[in-house]
Design a protein around this motif. Structure first.
Motif, short mmCIF file in Angstrom:
data_model
loop_
_atom_site.label_atom_id
_atom_site.label_comp_id
_atom_site.label_asym_id
_atom_site.label_seq_id
_atom_site.Cartn_x
_atom_site.Cartn_y
_atom_site.Cartn_z
N GLU A 1 23.60 0.18 -17.38
CA GLU A 1 22.91 -1.21 -17.53
C GLU A 1 21.81 -1.38 -16.65
OE1 GLU A 1 25.92 -4.02 -15.82
OE2 GLU A 1 27.12 -3.68 -17.64
N THR A 2 21.59 -0.28 -15.82
CA THR A 2 20.30 -0.41 -14.70
C THR A 2 19.45 0.95 -14.87
OG1 THR A 2 21.29 0.56 -12.76
CG2 THR A 2 21.46 -1.78 -13.15
N ASP A 3 18.23 0.62 -14.62
CA ASP A 3 17.47 1.87 -14.68
C ASP A 3 17.61 3.34 -13.78
OD1 ASP A 3 15.84 0.74 -16.61
OD2 ASP A 3 14.27 0.13 -15.10
N CYS A 4 18.43 2.48 -12.54
CA CYS A 4 18.86 3.55 -11.58
C CYS A 4 20.03 4.31 -12.35
CB CYS A 4 19.35 2.62 -10.32
SG CYS A 4 19.83 3.70 -8.84
N GLY A 5 20.96 3.55 -12.92
CA GLY A 5 22.12 4.19 -13.53
C GLY A 5 21.47 5.26 -14.46
N LYS A 6 20.55 4.89 -15.23
CA LYS A 6 19.96 5.73 -16.35
C LYS A 6 19.41 7.32 -15.38
CE LYS A 6 18.75 2.07 -19.42
NZ LYS A 6 17.69 1.37 -20.12
N VAL A 7 19.05 7.06 -14.59
CA VAL A 7 18.47 8.24 -13.59
C VAL A 7 19.50 9.12 -12.99
CG1 VAL A 7 17.42 9.00 -11.45
CG2 VAL A 7 16.32 7.06 -12.87
N LEU A 8 20.54 8.28 -12.67
CA LEU A 8 21.95 9.03 -11.97
C LEU A 8 22.50 9.91 -13.20
CD1 LEU A 8 23.50 6.80 -9.86
CD2 LEU A 8 21.89 8.33 -9.38
N GLN A 9 22.35 9.09 -14.44
CA GLN A 9 22.99 9.71 -15.82
C GLN A 9 22.22 11.03 -16.25
OE1 GLN A 9 23.79 7.36 -19.46
NE2 GLN A 9 22.46 9.10 -20.53
N ASP A 10 21.01 10.97 -16.10
CA ASP A 10 20.06 12.25 -16.35
C ASP A 10 20.34 13.36 -15.17
OD1 ASP A 10 19.22 10.90 -18.72
OD2 ASP A 10 17.26 10.01 -17.62
N LEU A 11 20.18 12.80 -14.11
CA LEU A 11 20.55 14.15 -12.98
C LEU A 11 21.88 14.48 -13.34
CD1 LEU A 11 19.22 12.01 -9.94
CD2 LEU A 11 18.11 14.10 -11.16
N THR A 12 22.89 13.96 -13.53
CA THR A 12 24.30 14.36 -13.85
C THR A 12 24.36 15.41 -15.21
OG1 THR A 12 25.40 12.57 -12.89
CG2 THR A 12 26.62 13.76 -14.28
N ALA A 13 23.65 14.87 -16.34
CA ALA A 13 23.52 15.64 -17.39
C ALA A 13 22.65 17.04 -17.11
CB ALA A 13 22.87 14.93 -18.57
N LEU A 14 21.65 16.92 -16.21
CA LEU A 14 21.10 18.10 -15.90
C LEU A 14 21.68 19.07 -15.00
CD1 LEU A 14 17.36 16.53 -15.43
CD2 LEU A 14 18.08 18.24 -17.25
N GLY A 15 22.75 18.43 -14.48
CA GLY A 15 23.48 19.28 -13.50
C GLY A 15 23.26 19.72 -12.03
N VAL A 16 22.29 18.90 -11.61
CA VAL A 16 21.50 18.96 -10.48
C VAL A 16 22.47 18.00 -9.31
CG1 VAL A 16 19.53 19.61 -11.38
CG2 VAL A 16 19.71 17.19 -10.76
N THR A 17 22.32 18.37 -8.10
CA THR A 17 22.91 17.57 -6.72
C THR A 17 22.13 16.61 -6.66
OG1 THR A 17 24.31 19.76 -6.41
CG2 THR A 17 24.10 17.89 -4.62
N TYR A 18 22.81 15.48 -6.33
CA TYR A 18 21.87 14.29 -5.78
C TYR A 18 22.62 13.62 -4.62
CZ TYR A 18 24.69 11.43 -8.89
OH TYR A 18 25.60 10.61 -9.59
N SER A 19 22.19 12.72 -3.83
CA SER A 19 22.80 11.79 -2.86
C SER A 19 22.34 10.45 -3.05
CB SER A 19 22.45 12.58 -1.45
OG SER A 19 21.41 12.39 -1.04
N ILE A 20 23.11 9.69 -2.67
CA ILE A 20 22.89 8.18 -2.57
C ILE A 20 22.45 7.70 -1.44
CG2 ILE A 20 23.57 5.88 -3.32
CD1 ILE A 20 23.30 7.51 -5.66
#
Length: 547
Positions: free
Chosen positions: A368-387
């Motif tokens: 629903e949000t641009d931020c959610g889309k960023v998290l989706q792409d990071l997850t699909a790329l398999g990289v670690t992120y923090s909120i």
């Protein structure tokens, strides 16, 4: 009548015992091959039957289909357990292996979603349900059949071949996939060649039926039937027989919960971890898993034989405790060996996404949000992120930092095009040192990865190798098929079968490729408490000696 007394009256010859072990083990290998080929080809199945613009959702849908099959295993255990306790062990698992072979071959014949739309995934799910029903009756039948032919002092050793055969099914699925990849060009294999391993189930079914038709009925069941001691309603009696409720509870959590989560973590989590976030070459991953799985099979047999001397409880407790200590270090080691550059990049340039309403819904087709889309792409790329905390009071605002640099998104950033957006995010990360190329670790690293996966296999062997003998000894002969199958398949079906889905969801939600291991850790920790409390101590005994 006790197992020992029944064996004394109907003592099988050494030749008959060898045939029993060979036919039961071969049938178990073939039946688990049918089940595991789905997981081995998860990526291609997702593209064919569960296409989605959200690659994480696509994979989760595949694992959901995998879990559905497991979810129906308890129903199969009830149905075929009833038949096995009423009509006999032999003919019941002839039915289960037939049903499994037909259902698996059917997956290879279903047109893709691009051809028949929503009907494709619906048919896949229906066939997975049939597979789950069949598998719910297979393990208990094969394990009991061998256990009831085995002399008490060799029961753990003889039944350990059934346990090793489960790994054998996984190994066979990888062998067949590797051969098909070697013989079929990559493009053709992705388009249609992946169906061949499913269709080969027909050949495996014929071989399995031919071997099992040579078998005679279990001597213990023969003795019960001759004396009129078979159960009238095995399902009901499983819950009314004195002390059986406790035994069922212990089997569910203190035995199956431990063994099934360790098993699927060792083999399926290892497989998806190397293929996914570690980006190791797919063919090399299959060779690694094939080698580790094949080597691990001997340890199931060694543990089963060892349990004939020390009892069934000790190996399970040792394996479970070691798993709690070693699980995370093993996977950290695999990650550092498989893709050291990815770990170095995540340390040198950590990714932080900040925003008060920044959430990612893994099961959503569109975020629903641009931020959610960023998290989706990071997850699909398999990289670690923090909120991180929001940088502004506006709840809709968010920011992305890679290392110490704040990322700015251009006005023409492709927010509404999933493929282009993911490619743009990958380019940003590559400019800051992230490497998304396919990895081919050096031979020394490959050998070390195999050793770590083999260690996982040994932990699995400790918690699994003696289980067929243990469960056969825990329950009375007249309701044994039902009593051991129901809790075993509830545990294996839900605690284990849903592991790839649950672990995948945890990883997608947290951005940490290791976070899914906490599910295994928690189930094993609880199971150890139950096992310590409820499993019998000391040398193995027949059920009548415990009762």
């Amino acid at each position: 009548m006790s197992d020992a007394a029944a064996l004394a009256e109907h003592q099988p010859t050494e030749k008959e015992i060898r045939l029993v072990i060979a036919a039961s083990s071969a049938g178990t290998i073939f039946e688990w091959y049918d089940f595991f080929i789905y997981g081995t080809l998860a990526a291609l199945i997702g593209a064919a039957f569960f296409p989605s613009d959200n690659p994480t959702l696509q994979l989760l849908l595949v694992w959901a289909g995998f879990a559905v099959g497991f979810g129906f295993r308890p129903l199969g255990a009830i149905l075929f357990g009833f038949l096995g306790d009423r009509l006999g062990r032999k003919y019941t698992f002839l039915v289960t292996v037939t049903l499994m072979g037909i259902a698996t071959a059917g997956v290879g014949l279903i047109p893709s979603a691009a051809t028949i739309g929503i009907a494709a995934p619906v048919i896949v799910i229906l066939l997975r349900i049939l597979q789950g029903l069949a598998l719910g009756g297979e393990y208990g039948g094969a394990a009991i059949y061998v256990a009831e032919h085995a002399p008490p002092e060799k029961r753990g050793f003889y039944t350990s071949f059934i346990q090793a055969s489960v790994v054998g099914g996984f190994v066979l699925s990888i062998v067949v996939v590797l051969l098909c990849r070697a013989l079929i060009p990559a493009g053709d294999f992705a388009a249609w060649g992946w169906r061949i391993p499913f269709l080969l189930s027909i050949i495996l079914l014929v071989i399995s039926l031919w071997m099992r038709l040579k078998l005679s009925e279990s001597p213990v069941f023969k003795a019960m039937k001759a004396s009129g001691q078979t159960a009238r309603n095995p399902f009901v009696e499983s819950f009314t027989y004195p002390g059986n409720k406790k035994r069922i509870f212990v089997t569910l959590f203190g035995v199956t919960g431990i063994l099934t989560t360790i098993w699927y973590t060792a083999f399926f989590s290892g497989l998806s971890f190397l293929r996914g976030p570690m980006r190791v070459d797919e063919g090399l991953v299959e060779i690694i898993m094939l080698t580790a799985g094949t080597l691990s099979m001997i340890f199931y047999i060694l543990v089963g034989k060892w349990s004939d001397k020390v009892g069934r409880k000790k190996p399970i407790m040792i394996g479970g405790l070691l798993s709690l200590v070693l699980l995370f270090p093993i996977f950290w080691g695999i990650g550092s060996l498989a893709n050291p550059g990815l770990q170095q990049s995540s340390i040198a340039a950590p990714i932080t996404v900040a925003g008060e309403s920044c959430t990612y819904a893994p099961f959503a087709e569109q975020q629903e949000t641009d931020c959610g889309k960023v998290l989706q792409d990071l997850t699909a790329l398999g990289v670690t992120y923090s909120i991180g905390p929001a940088r502004t009071a506006a709840s809709s605002a968010f920011s992305v930092s890679i290392g110490n640099q704040l990322v700015s998104f251009a006005a023409d950033y492709p927010w509404d095009n999933g493929a282009e957006r993911k490619a743009a995010m990958q380019s940003m990360l590559e400019l800051r040192g992230y490497d998304f190329s396919v990895q081919t670790p050096p031979p020394v690293s490959v050998a070390a990865i195999i050793a770590l996966l083999l260690l996982c296999g040994i932990l699995s062997a400790l918690t699994y190798g003696s289980v067929a003998a243990l469960l056969s000894e825990m329950f009375p002969p007249k309701i044994r098929y039902s009593s051991m199958s129901i809790p075993y398949h509830i545990g294996a079906g839900y605690l284990g079968g849903f592991l790839p889905l649950i672990a995948g969801y945890i990883i997608a939600s947290t951005g940490d490729p290791y976070s899914g291991l906490w599910y295994t850790w928690a189930v094993v920790a609880f199971g150890l408490v139950v096992a310590w409390w409820g499993l019998p101590d000391g040398p193995p005994k027949d059920f009548d000696e415990y009762a």
